[in-house]
Each structure stands twice: as structure tokens, then as C-alpha cells.
Design an enzyme around this catalytic site. Sequence first.
Site, PDB file in Angstrom:
ATOM      1  N   ASP A  35     132.472 100.395  59.676  1.00  0.00           N
ATOM      2  CA  ASP A  35     132.488 101.852  59.764  1.00  0.00           C
ATOM      3  C   ASP A  35     132.101 102.379  61.134  1.00  0.00           C
ATOM      4  O   ASP A  35     131.321 101.748  61.841  1.00  0.00           O
ATOM      5  CB  ASP A  35     131.468 102.430  58.782  1.00  0.00           C
ATOM      6  CG  ASP A  35     132.071 102.608  57.435  1.00  0.00           C
ATOM      7  OD1 ASP A  35     132.951 103.458  57.309  1.00  0.00           O
ATOM      8  OD2 ASP A  35     131.679 101.851  56.537  1.00  0.00           O
ATOM      9  N   GLY A  36     132.590 103.558  61.405  1.00  0.00           N
ATOM     10  CA  GLY A  36     132.093 104.303  62.559  1.00  0.00           C
ATOM     11  C   GLY A  36     133.027 104.280  63.752  1.00  0.00           C
ATOM     12  O   GLY A  36     132.665 104.812  64.806  1.00  0.00           O
ATOM     13  N   ASN A  37     134.218 103.715  63.595  1.00  0.00           N
ATOM     14  CA  ASN A  37     135.158 103.709  64.728  1.00  0.00           C
ATOM     15  C   ASN A  37     135.494 105.136  65.157  1.00  0.00           C
ATOM     16  O   ASN A  37     135.514 105.452  66.349  1.00  0.00           O
ATOM     17  CB  ASN A  37     136.463 102.997  64.343  1.00  0.00           C
ATOM     18  CG  ASN A  37     136.273 101.522  64.069  1.00  0.00           C
ATOM     19  OD1 ASN A  37     135.270 100.943  64.468  1.00  0.00           O
ATOM     20  ND2 ASN A  37     137.229 100.921  63.376  1.00  0.00           N
ATOM     21  N   GLY A  38     135.762 105.969  64.151  1.00  0.00           N
ATOM     22  CA  GLY A  38     136.148 107.355  64.430  1.00  0.00           C
ATOM     23  C   GLY A  38     135.018 108.111  65.114  1.00  0.00           C
ATOM     24  O   GLY A  38     135.230 108.809  66.110  1.00  0.00           O
ATOM     25  N   ARG A  39     133.789 107.971  64.564  1.00  0.00           N
ATOM     26  CA  ARG A  39     132.644 108.684  65.135  1.00  0.00           C
ATOM     27  C   ARG A  39     132.325 108.184  66.542  1.00  0.00           C
ATOM     28  O   ARG A  39     131.978 108.954  67.428  1.00  0.00           O
ATOM     29  CB  ARG A  39     131.426 108.524  64.213  1.00  0.00           C
ATOM     30  CG  ARG A  39     131.464 109.496  63.034  1.00  0.00           C
ATOM     31  CD  ARG A  39     130.488 109.105  61.956  1.00  0.00           C
ATOM     32  NE  ARG A  39     131.015 108.025  61.140  1.00  0.00           N
ATOM     33  CZ  ARG A  39     130.338 107.435  60.159  1.00  0.00           C
ATOM     34  NH1 ARG A  39     129.101 107.806  59.897  1.00  0.00           N
ATOM     35  NH2 ARG A  39     130.901 106.490  59.438  1.00  0.00           N
ATOM     36  N   ARG A  63     140.481 109.189  67.543  1.00  0.00           N
ATOM     37  CA  ARG A  63     139.984 108.188  66.583  1.00  0.00           C
ATOM     38  C   ARG A  63     140.624 106.823  66.815  1.00  0.00           C
ATOM     39  O   ARG A  63     139.994 105.784  66.646  1.00  0.00           O
ATOM     40  CB  ARG A  63     140.315 108.633  65.152  1.00  0.00           C
ATOM     41  CG  ARG A  63     139.556 109.858  64.684  1.00  0.00           C
ATOM     42  CD  ARG A  63     140.018 110.258  63.286  1.00  0.00           C
ATOM     43  NE  ARG A  63     139.825 109.187  62.325  1.00  0.00           N
ATOM     44  CZ  ARG A  63     138.648 108.890  61.773  1.00  0.00           C
ATOM     45  NH1 ARG A  63     137.576 109.584  62.082  1.00  0.00           N
ATOM     46  NH2 ARG A  63     138.547 107.893  60.907  1.00  0.00           N
ATOM     47  N   GLU A  69     142.709 102.782  49.560  1.00  0.00           N
ATOM     48  CA  GLU A  69     142.550 104.245  49.730  1.00  0.00           C
ATOM     49  C   GLU A  69     142.930 104.703  51.138  1.00  0.00           C
ATOM     50  O   GLU A  69     143.155 105.894  51.371  1.00  0.00           O
ATOM     51  CB  GLU A  69     141.098 104.671  49.459  1.00  0.00           C
ATOM     52  CG  GLU A  69     140.659 104.582  48.005  1.00  0.00           C
ATOM     53  CD  GLU A  69     140.162 103.207  47.608  1.00  0.00           C
ATOM     54  OE1 GLU A  69     139.577 102.526  48.468  1.00  0.00           O
ATOM     55  OE2 GLU A  69     140.385 102.784  46.455  1.00  0.00           O
ATOM     56  N   ASN A  70     142.974 103.786  52.086  1.00  0.00           N
ATOM     57  CA  ASN A  70     143.201 104.176  53.488  1.00  0.00           C
ATOM     58  C   ASN A  70     144.634 104.662  53.767  1.00  0.00           C
ATOM     59  O   ASN A  70     144.888 105.263  54.821  1.00  0.00           O
ATOM     60  CB  ASN A  70     142.882 103.028  54.446  1.00  0.00           C
ATOM     61  CG  ASN A  70     141.399 102.816  54.679  1.00  0.00           C
ATOM     62  OD1 ASN A  70     140.950 101.724  54.997  1.00  0.00           O
ATOM     63  ND2 ASN A  70     140.611 103.866  54.517  1.00  0.00           N
ATOM     64  N   ARG A  90     126.916  96.675  56.513  1.00  0.00           N
ATOM     65  CA  ARG A  90     127.556  97.993  56.554  1.00  0.00           C
ATOM     66  C   ARG A  90     127.061  98.720  57.794  1.00  0.00           C
ATOM     67  O   ARG A  90     125.847  98.848  58.006  1.00  0.00           O
ATOM     68  CB  ARG A  90     127.213  98.779  55.285  1.00  0.00           C
ATOM     69  CG  ARG A  90     127.947 100.090  55.149  1.00  0.00           C
ATOM     70  CD  ARG A  90     129.178  99.958  54.301  1.00  0.00           C
ATOM     71  NE  ARG A  90     130.143 100.992  54.625  1.00  0.00           N
ATOM     72  CZ  ARG A  90     130.700 101.808  53.738  1.00  0.00           C
ATOM     73  NH1 ARG A  90     130.396 101.712  52.476  1.00  0.00           N
ATOM     74  NH2 ARG A  90     131.587 102.700  54.121  1.00  0.00           N
ATOM     75  N   ARG A 148     126.456 102.782  51.435  1.00  0.00           N
ATOM     76  CA  ARG A 148     127.171 102.561  50.179  1.00  0.00           C
ATOM     77  C   ARG A 148     127.964 101.253  50.260  1.00  0.00           C
ATOM     78  O   ARG A 148     128.178 100.734  51.349  1.00  0.00           O
ATOM     79  CB  ARG A 148     128.143 103.722  49.902  1.00  0.00           C
ATOM     80  CG  ARG A 148     127.463 105.023  49.584  1.00  0.00           C
ATOM     81  CD  ARG A 148     128.430 106.186  49.545  1.00  0.00           C
ATOM     82  NE  ARG A 148     128.896 106.527  50.893  1.00  0.00           N
ATOM     83  CZ  ARG A 148     130.157 106.409  51.294  1.00  0.00           C
ATOM     84  NH1 ARG A 148     131.091 106.010  50.467  1.00  0.00           N
ATOM     85  NH2 ARG A 148     130.486 106.709  52.524  1.00  0.00           N
TER      86      ARG A 148
HETATM   87  C1  FPP Z   1     136.388 102.515  59.668  1.00  0.00           C
HETATM   88  O1  FPP Z   1     136.228 103.425  60.702  1.00  0.00           O
HETATM   89  C2  FPP Z   1     137.325 101.440  59.909  1.00  0.00           C
HETATM   90  C3  FPP Z   1     138.535 101.304  59.288  1.00  0.00           C
HETATM   91  C4  FPP Z   1     139.205 102.314  58.492  1.00  0.00           C
HETATM   92  C5  FPP Z   1     139.233 100.047  59.316  1.00  0.00           C
HETATM   93  C6  FPP Z   1     139.910  99.731  60.595  1.00  0.00           C
HETATM   94  C7  FPP Z   1     139.154  98.711  61.292  1.00  0.00           C
HETATM   95  C8  FPP Z   1     139.489  98.312  62.495  1.00  0.00           C
HETATM   96  C9  FPP Z   1     140.663  98.849  63.205  1.00  0.00           C
HETATM   97  C10 FPP Z   1     138.669  97.289  63.183  1.00  0.00           C
HETATM   98  C11 FPP Z   1     139.529  96.081  63.450  1.00  0.00           C
HETATM   99  C12 FPP Z   1     139.810  95.355  62.228  1.00  0.00           C
HETATM  100  C13 FPP Z   1     140.963  94.697  61.958  1.00  0.00           C
HETATM  101  C14 FPP Z   1     141.020  93.864  60.734  1.00  0.00           C
HETATM  102  C15 FPP Z   1     142.136  94.742  62.831  1.00  0.00           C
HETATM  103  P1  FPP Z   1     136.409 104.943  60.306  1.00  0.00           P
HETATM  104  O2  FPP Z   1     137.793 105.365  60.653  1.00  0.00           O
HETATM  105  O3  FPP Z   1     136.082 105.137  58.864  1.00  0.00           O
HETATM  106  O4  FPP Z   1     135.396 105.649  61.251  1.00  0.00           O
HETATM  107  P2  FPP Z   1     134.416 106.798  60.814  1.00  0.00           P
HETATM  108  O5  FPP Z   1     133.577 106.219  59.721  1.00  0.00           O
HETATM  109  O6  FPP Z   1     133.623 107.085  62.063  1.00  0.00           O
HETATM  110  O7  FPP Z   1     135.267 107.954  60.392  1.00  0.00           O
END
Ligand code: FPP
Length: 214
Positions: A2-6, A15, A49-50, A171, A177
Site C-alpha cells: 500500500d501507499g504507492n498513490g500517497r 499515482r 476489486e482493483n 502491511r 487491515r
Molecule cells: C497499492 O497502492 C498498490 C497496488 C494497487 C498494487 C500495485 C502494486 C505495484 C504496482 C507494485 C509492484 C507490484 C507488482 C506485482 C508489479 P495504492 O494505489 O492503493 O496506493 P494508495 O494506498 O496510496 O492509494
Amino acid sequence: MDGNGRWAKRRGLPRTAGHTAGEETLATVVREAARRNVGWLTVFGFSTENWVRPPSEVRHILGLHRKLFGRIDELNANNVRVRWIGRPFDEPGSRTPAPIQKAIRDAIRDTSHNTGMVLTVAFDYGSRAEIARAARLAAVDAASSGSTISPAAIARHLYDPELPPVDVLVRTSGETRISNFLLWQARQARVFFTDAAWPDFGADELDAALALVS
Ligand code: FPP
């Protein structure tokens, strides 16, 4: 992860830049975990769900999966074997595009000779769907053999029955969670929560997580 977007937002970046950084972090964590003799590393790459995320973000994340599955030389250099769990491609509702299916199949094939850490990527994965499917298949077995549905029978029908019980579940980004990940397999897991966003997750966090089970 988690947290890529943030992470990206804090830097004034889109994002998608956070996901790109997240994929790089994953490549590093795979190397560091393999070096520490971790046996199995399972990551939640994309949930069932993504798919509702904006199409451009979904496309970007799928592209990053192709990138990760394409790191064959690196995976082989680290003796890492790739596996995948998720909704089977031939099941109704499966949405995995053909190029991603191929990337997954190729990575599994091209790393199958390795003997070190197993890297399992959960893609188009949801744990409740996995358990419901396993229970349905176990019910079919039970009906034909006149036996009852046992936990062992359900476990035999999980997406990857060889996936061992989870020792430690990580996590990131302050989330506390479980979010439909490995609910069956994580029955006895220790849980490591960190405020670090996934792109900032490093060797120190990995060591702290592993310390829970050493
Ligand atoms: C959550 O960040 C991450 C994901 C939805 C999955 C994607 C993961 C990656 C791209 C990392 C590399 C992994 C692979 C298997 C290529 P978020 O978008 O929910 O960020 P946020 O919680 O800050 O909104």
C-alpha cells in the site's frame, strides 16, 4: 504493497509514478528477501476489486506486472522461482488480458528450474473467492466419495495448495487491515504494520518483519 498513490501525491507526481516506484521496490525486496533465505514471498499485485480503478491506472499497473514478470535474468540470478495465484484464466469472470496471461506463464516456465525463494504474485486475486471456490470443489469431491468437507479437503483446492502457511504478513502505509489477502493461509500469521509507504519499504523494514518470526 500500500501507499504507492500517497507516496506519489506527496511528491506532486501522478499515482502511476508511485506504482512505477513500487515495482522497483518490489524488485529490491525480492533480491533482499532471497539473500536472507526467505523461502516464500507472496505479494498482492492486483486484486479482483482493483479492476474498478481508472482504466489508465489499471493499464499502468498491468504494464508493471509485465515488467516484473519480465525480469527473468534477475530472478534467475537470485535463484527465485515465480508462481501465481488468482482467478483461473478459464473461469467465468476472468478478466486477465492475454498478454498478462502469457507474461505469467512465461515467468513461471523460465524460472521453474530455480531452487531458492518462491515468489508468488497474487494477480486478479481475492481470498474469499478463493476459499468459496475451494469449498465448492471440495463439496464435489465429498459428494462423489461420500465423505464430509474437511479443512484439509478445502486446502487441497486453494489456488496453490503448496503455498505454506503465512508466517508474517506485512502491511504498509499505515493500513491496519487484512483486506481479503490469504485469509485461509494466514490463520496463524504474525502481522507487521509499518507507516512506510510501499516505495519507501526497505531492508530495515524487511528485517523488522522477519524478526517477528526468527
Ligand atoms: C497499492 O497502492 C498498490 C497496488 C494497487 C498494487 C500495485 C502494486 C505495484 C504496482 C507494485 C509492484 C507490484 C507488482 C506485482 C508489479 P495504492 O494505489 O492503493 O496506493 P494508495 O494506498 O496510496 O492509494
